[in-house]
Design a protein around this motif. Structure first.
Motif, PDB file in Angstrom:
ATOM      1  N   ARG A 123       1.052  -1.081  -0.073  1.00  0.00           N
ATOM      2  CA  ARG A 123       0.008  -0.096  -0.146  1.00  0.00           C
ATOM      3  C   ARG A 123       0.975   1.191   0.024  1.00  0.00           C
ATOM      4  N   GLU A 124       0.831   1.957  -1.050  1.00  0.00           N
ATOM      5  CA  GLU A 124       2.009   2.941  -1.407  1.00  0.00           C
ATOM      6  C   GLU A 124       1.275   4.395  -1.569  1.00  0.00           C
ATOM      7  N   THR A 125       1.989   5.499  -1.266  1.00  0.00           N
ATOM      8  CA  THR A 125       1.724   6.712  -2.073  1.00  0.00           C
ATOM      9  C   THR A 125       3.033   7.077  -2.705  1.00  0.00           C
ATOM     10  N   TYR A 126       2.806   8.082  -3.694  1.00  0.00           N
ATOM     11  CA  TYR A 126       3.714   8.423  -4.514  1.00  0.00           C
ATOM     12  C   TYR A 126       3.827   9.932  -4.553  1.00  0.00           C
ATOM     13  N   ARG A 127       5.071  10.565  -4.984  1.00  0.00           N
ATOM     14  CA  ARG A 127       5.198  11.966  -5.229  1.00  0.00           C
ATOM     15  C   ARG A 127       6.042  12.223  -6.688  1.00  0.00           C
ATOM     16  N   LYS A 128       5.642  12.929  -7.371  1.00  0.00           N
ATOM     17  CA  LYS A 128       6.495  13.440  -8.473  1.00  0.00           C
ATOM     18  C   LYS A 128       7.507  14.512  -8.209  1.00  0.00           C
ATOM     19  N   GLU A 129       8.484  14.259  -8.364  1.00  0.00           N
ATOM     20  CA  GLU A 129       9.657  15.140  -8.011  1.00  0.00           C
ATOM     21  C   GLU A 129      10.629  15.319  -9.096  1.00  0.00           C
ATOM     22  N   GLU A 130      10.647  16.453  -9.585  1.00  0.00           N
ATOM     23  CA  GLU A 130      11.590  16.747 -10.584  1.00  0.00           C
ATOM     24  C   GLU A 130      11.484  15.969 -11.752  1.00  0.00           C
ATOM     25  N   GLY A 131      10.202  15.766 -12.022  1.00  0.00           N
ATOM     26  CA  GLY A 131       9.496  15.105 -13.534  1.00  0.00           C
ATOM     27  C   GLY A 131       9.578  13.284 -13.128  1.00  0.00           C
ATOM     28  N   ARG A 132      10.047  12.997 -11.999  1.00  0.00           N
ATOM     29  CA  ARG A 132      10.057  11.470 -11.795  1.00  0.00           C
ATOM     30  C   ARG A 132       8.971  10.950 -10.437  1.00  0.00           C
ATOM     31  N   TRP A 133       8.357  10.017 -10.887  1.00  0.00           N
ATOM     32  CA  TRP A 133       7.672   9.362  -9.797  1.00  0.00           C
ATOM     33  C   TRP A 133       8.521   8.699  -8.703  1.00  0.00           C
ATOM     34  N   ARG A 134       8.433   8.973  -7.537  1.00  0.00           N
ATOM     35  CA  ARG A 134       8.937   8.366  -6.520  1.00  0.00           C
ATOM     36  C   ARG A 134       8.361   7.884  -5.215  1.00  0.00           C
ATOM     37  N   ILE A 135       8.372   6.688  -4.541  1.00  0.00           N
ATOM     38  CA  ILE A 135       7.504   6.233  -3.591  1.00  0.00           C
ATOM     39  C   ILE A 135       7.816   7.147  -2.231  1.00  0.00           C
ATOM     40  N   SER A 136       6.831   7.529  -1.604  1.00  0.00           N
ATOM     41  CA  SER A 136       6.879   8.325  -0.469  1.00  0.00           C
ATOM     42  C   SER A 136       6.209   7.675   0.610  1.00  0.00           C
ATOM     43  N   LYS A 137       5.461   6.490   0.624  1.00  0.00           N
ATOM     44  CA  LYS A 137       5.181   5.895   1.767  1.00  0.00           C
ATOM     45  C   LYS A 137       5.047   4.518   1.319  1.00  0.00           C
ATOM     46  N   LEU A 138       5.336   3.512   2.129  1.00  0.00           N
ATOM     47  CA  LEU A 138       5.179   1.990   1.702  1.00  0.00           C
ATOM     48  C   LEU A 138       4.830   1.180   3.049  1.00  0.00           C
ATOM     49  N   HIS A 139       3.730   0.577   2.871  1.00  0.00           N
ATOM     50  CA  HIS A 139       3.305  -0.554   4.120  1.00  0.00           C
ATOM     51  C   HIS A 139       2.946  -1.690   3.400  1.00  0.00           C
ATOM     52  N   LEU A 140       3.737  -2.539   3.641  1.00  0.00           N
ATOM     53  CA  LEU A 140       3.483  -3.990   3.299  1.00  0.00           C
ATOM     54  C   LEU A 140       2.619  -4.739   4.017  1.00  0.00           C
ATOM     55  N   THR A 141       1.277  -5.093   3.834  1.00  0.00           N
ATOM     56  CA  THR A 141       0.406  -5.949   4.733  1.00  0.00           C
ATOM     57  C   THR A 141       0.649  -7.417   3.942  1.00  0.00           C
ATOM     58  N   ARG A 142       0.454  -8.401   4.741  1.00  0.00           N
ATOM     59  CA  ARG A 142       0.548  -9.815   4.554  1.00  0.00           C
ATOM     60  C   ARG A 142      -0.879 -10.550   4.528  1.00  0.00           C
ATOM     61  N   LEU A 143      -1.192 -11.427   3.817  1.00  0.00           N
ATOM     62  CA  LEU A 143      -2.387 -12.197   3.851  1.00  0.00           C
ATOM     63  C   LEU A 143      -2.133 -13.685   4.249  1.00  0.00           C
ATOM     64  N   ARG A 144      -0.905 -13.930   4.155  1.00  0.00           N
ATOM     65  CA  ARG A 144      -0.544 -15.355   4.101  1.00  0.00           C
ATOM     66  C   ARG A 144       0.992 -15.404   4.214  1.00  0.00           C
ATOM     67  N   ILE A 145       1.423 -16.153   5.182  1.00  0.00           N
ATOM     68  CA  ILE A 145       2.973 -16.583   5.369  1.00  0.00           C
ATOM     69  C   ILE A 145       2.995 -17.951   5.600  1.00  0.00           C
ATOM     70  N   GLY A 146       3.865 -18.569   4.734  1.00  0.00           N
ATOM     71  CA  GLY A 146       4.122 -19.884   4.874  1.00  0.00           C
ATOM     72  C   GLY A 146       5.656 -20.015   5.104  1.00  0.00           C
ATOM     73  N   ARG A 147       6.031 -21.200   5.591  1.00  0.00           N
ATOM     74  CA  ARG A 147       7.740 -21.592   6.100  1.00  0.00           C
ATOM     75  C   ARG A 147       7.953 -22.852   5.661  1.00  0.00           C
ATOM     76  N   LYS A 148       8.646 -23.224   4.657  1.00  0.00           N
ATOM     77  CA  LYS A 148       9.140 -24.561   4.315  1.00  0.00           C
ATOM     78  C   LYS A 148      10.489 -24.839   4.769  1.00  0.00           C
ATOM     79  N   SER A 149      10.469 -25.906   5.450  1.00  0.00           N
ATOM     80  CA  SER A 149      11.943 -26.246   5.998  1.00  0.00           C
ATOM     81  C   SER A 149      12.769 -26.982   4.982  1.00  0.00           C
ATOM     82  N   LEU A 150      14.147 -26.531   5.196  1.00  0.00           N
ATOM     83  CA  LEU A 150      14.994 -26.931   4.030  1.00  0.00           C
ATOM     84  C   LEU A 150      15.525 -28.422   4.369  1.00  0.00           C
TER      85      LEU A 150
END
Length: 150
Positions: A123-150
């Motif tokens: 989930r992100e917000t962006y800001r255009k600076e000097e003609g280029r889009w940059r990420i200004s806020k980033l929040h990663l939310t997870r629906l599922r996490i699995g672990r596999k043993s090696l």
């Protein structure tokens, strides 16, 4: 903003996210850091579907300097694969936008006996600076996490 300009801006917003995944997985930290605004806020939920409410989060890391110090140290020994899919991007002004990206990740480390396989959303917000889009806020939310043993 006319329809063609809107479509071109939405398409332009896809590039920094594709670069985000590529530079993160290939550990190209200078290029990765260049994708963010100076006042960037990064946060990752470590648990499923909490959006940080249970304290199981990494961050928030605030500002490019804090991220530059934390990320290479915490990520250099990890083998990662990130994919982003089906973005929902909205322009809120000529220089601001929001986005939600479906995400899949695989994270492994030589010093651990498992591989993490996660699914969720950026989930992100962006800001255009000097003609280029940059990420200004980033929040990663997870629906599922699995672990596999090696």
């Amino acid at each position: 903003m006319d329809a063609l300009t809107t479509l071109l801006e939405i398409e332009a917003l896809k590039r920094p996210k594709a670069e985000y995944f590529f530079y993160l997985d290939t550990k190209q930290w200078d290029l990765w850091l260049g994708l963010f605004t100076r006042d960037i806020i990064l946060q990752w939920d470590r648990a499923v579907s909490t959006r940080g409410e249970d304290g199981q989060t990494m961050g928030p890391l605030v500002g490019i300097d804090a991220i530059a110090q934390a990320m290479p140290v915490s990520m250099n020994d990890l083998q990662t694969v990130h994919h982003g899919h089906t973005p929902i991007i909205d322009l809120t002004s000529e220089s601001d936008a929001t986005g939600v990206w479906a995400m899949e990740e695989i994270i492994g480390a030589p010093h651990r006996d498992y591989i993490l396989h996660g699914f969720g959303h950026y989930r992100e917000t962006y800001r255009k600076e000097e003609g280029r889009w940059r990420i200004s806020k980033l929040h990663l939310t997870r629906l599922r996490i699995g672990r596999k043993s090696l």
